[in-house]
Design a protein around this motif. Sequence first.
Motif, short mmCIF file in Angstrom:
data_model
loop_
_atom_site.label_atom_id
_atom_site.label_comp_id
_atom_site.label_asym_id
_atom_site.label_seq_id
_atom_site.Cartn_x
_atom_site.Cartn_y
_atom_site.Cartn_z
N GLU A 164 39.55 -41.69 -31.57
CA GLU A 164 38.94 -42.86 -32.23
C GLU A 164 40.02 -43.67 -32.95
O GLU A 164 40.00 -44.90 -32.93
N ARG A 329 23.25 -42.36 -24.99
CA ARG A 329 23.97 -43.18 -25.99
C ARG A 329 23.03 -43.69 -27.07
O ARG A 329 23.25 -43.48 -28.25
N GLU A 330 21.97 -44.37 -26.60
CA GLU A 330 21.07 -45.02 -27.56
C GLU A 330 20.31 -43.99 -28.41
O GLU A 330 20.11 -44.19 -29.60
N GLU A 333 22.80 -42.67 -30.98
CA GLU A 333 23.13 -43.69 -31.99
C GLU A 333 21.97 -43.89 -32.97
O GLU A 333 22.18 -44.12 -34.15
N SER A 334 20.74 -43.77 -32.46
CA SER A 334 19.58 -44.01 -33.33
C SER A 334 19.48 -42.97 -34.45
O SER A 334 18.77 -43.18 -35.42
N GLY A 336 22.28 -41.90 -35.95
CA GLY A 336 23.52 -42.05 -36.71
C GLY A 336 24.75 -41.36 -36.12
O GLY A 336 25.75 -41.19 -36.82
N THR A 338 28.09 -41.17 -33.90
CA THR A 338 29.07 -42.10 -33.33
C THR A 338 29.34 -41.69 -31.89
O THR A 338 29.69 -40.54 -31.62
N VAL A 339 29.17 -42.66 -30.99
CA VAL A 339 29.20 -42.35 -29.56
C VAL A 339 30.18 -43.27 -28.84
O VAL A 339 30.24 -44.47 -29.11
N TYR A 340 30.95 -42.70 -27.91
CA TYR A 340 31.84 -43.49 -27.04
C TYR A 340 31.49 -43.19 -25.59
O TYR A 340 30.83 -42.19 -25.29
N LEU A 350 30.88 -37.85 -28.15
CA LEU A 350 30.36 -38.11 -29.49
C LEU A 350 31.14 -37.36 -30.55
O LEU A 350 31.79 -36.35 -30.26
N GLN A 406 18.00 -34.99 -31.24
CA GLN A 406 17.62 -35.67 -32.49
C GLN A 406 17.04 -34.68 -33.49
O GLN A 406 17.34 -34.74 -34.68
#
Length: 410
Positions: A164, A329-330, A333-334, A336, A338-340, A350, A406
């Motif tokens: 990162e 990804r989504e 991210e939802s 919190g 951090t995703v690449y 992640l 999640q």
Amino acid sequence: MALINDHFLKLKAGYLFPEIGRRVSQFCEANPDANVIKLGIGDVTEPLPTAITEAMHSALNEMSQHETFRGYGPEQGYDFLRSAIARNDYRDRGIDIADDEIFVSDGSKCDTGNILDVFGLDNKVAVTDPVYPVYVDTNVMAGRTGEADDDGRYEGLVYIPVTEENGFKPALPSEPVDLIYLCYPNNPTGTVASKETLKEWVDYAKKNDSIILYDAAYEAFITEEDIPRSIYEIEGAKDVAIEFRSFSKNAGFTGTRCAFTVVPKTLKGKTSSGELTEIHPIWNRRHCTKFNGVSYIIQRGAEAVYSDEGKKQIAELIQFYLTNAQLLREGLESVGITVYGGVNAPYVWLKTPGGSTSWDFFDQLLEKGHLVGTPGSGFGASGEGYFRLSAFNSRENVIEAVKRFQNVVS
Ligand code: MLT
């Protein structure tokens, strides 16, 4: 008493994916009712497209008749496939690659390891960190490294961190290196290299007489217009690079096995007495001595990848996995994370939540979510604190995996 190759004893742990398999089997034995979803190894789940299986069926019929039966084929691949590859993947895209610069094989994993046969032991080798473990382990086996340190870094290799902090852009080495492995779209980070970045590497290789071993196995997943699909899009790259490509991930051949390596005739290396010599005939000699070619049936299937129907079906297959990547990804991210990656690649990379180590997070996901991913540290010391999820799975499993993920992290 027969002596073994001691270099194998330097290898740190088991190969990453069997090690994950071992831990998962142990978990499943202890928890037989757990419905474990595996997003670890990047293995495809969807069946081969019908354009491919039809071509394979018809090749199989040929093999059952005296008139059309075939025994050994050309080691380098049948002309029909070499020509379809060179035309579709290169010449139609404005890249001048000749049919006989293509060497058909049974996989890029094998090719990236086997290519080392043609290079001397004294070459200085650079890898990015994290990296596809095969590049490192095959150099260890060949005796091109010393022992590993506590972080798993082998003495003698040059490690180039991609994290990162540097935007996943590998810095040019501060010391001259002879062989450089680059993989784009990248396994494991899912990130890509711009034309400018690749040009810097090609210029570096020209200046330092180095050779770039360019693994483009995930090229078909590139969605962004300006991202190079082949290193040969960069001017001069044919003088300094070997490219590896595969039908595994774009067309579902992980179990079927077919790939190819491009060795341009303009690529040269140095003999120990300092003379320049072409790599192409040396690789050809190696390939013909140690390999008897991919089966005719499989090569006919690979040829169908380039038919009109094949191209359409493959585009759908790739889109299917890319949509999975987007859901991952989504979904992450939802909550919190951090995703690449995951945009031009089937891998999502992640940052482990709460700063846990990669293997601790692996255990947490497996125990609490019955989910399997790949610990970033398994790809190198700079992968510590990261984790990889593969988008190769059914839609149903990916949707369920996101929910479980999640729950585990919330
Ligand atoms: C991966 O998960 O990194 C790949 O499946 C490994 C491979 O292609 O050999």
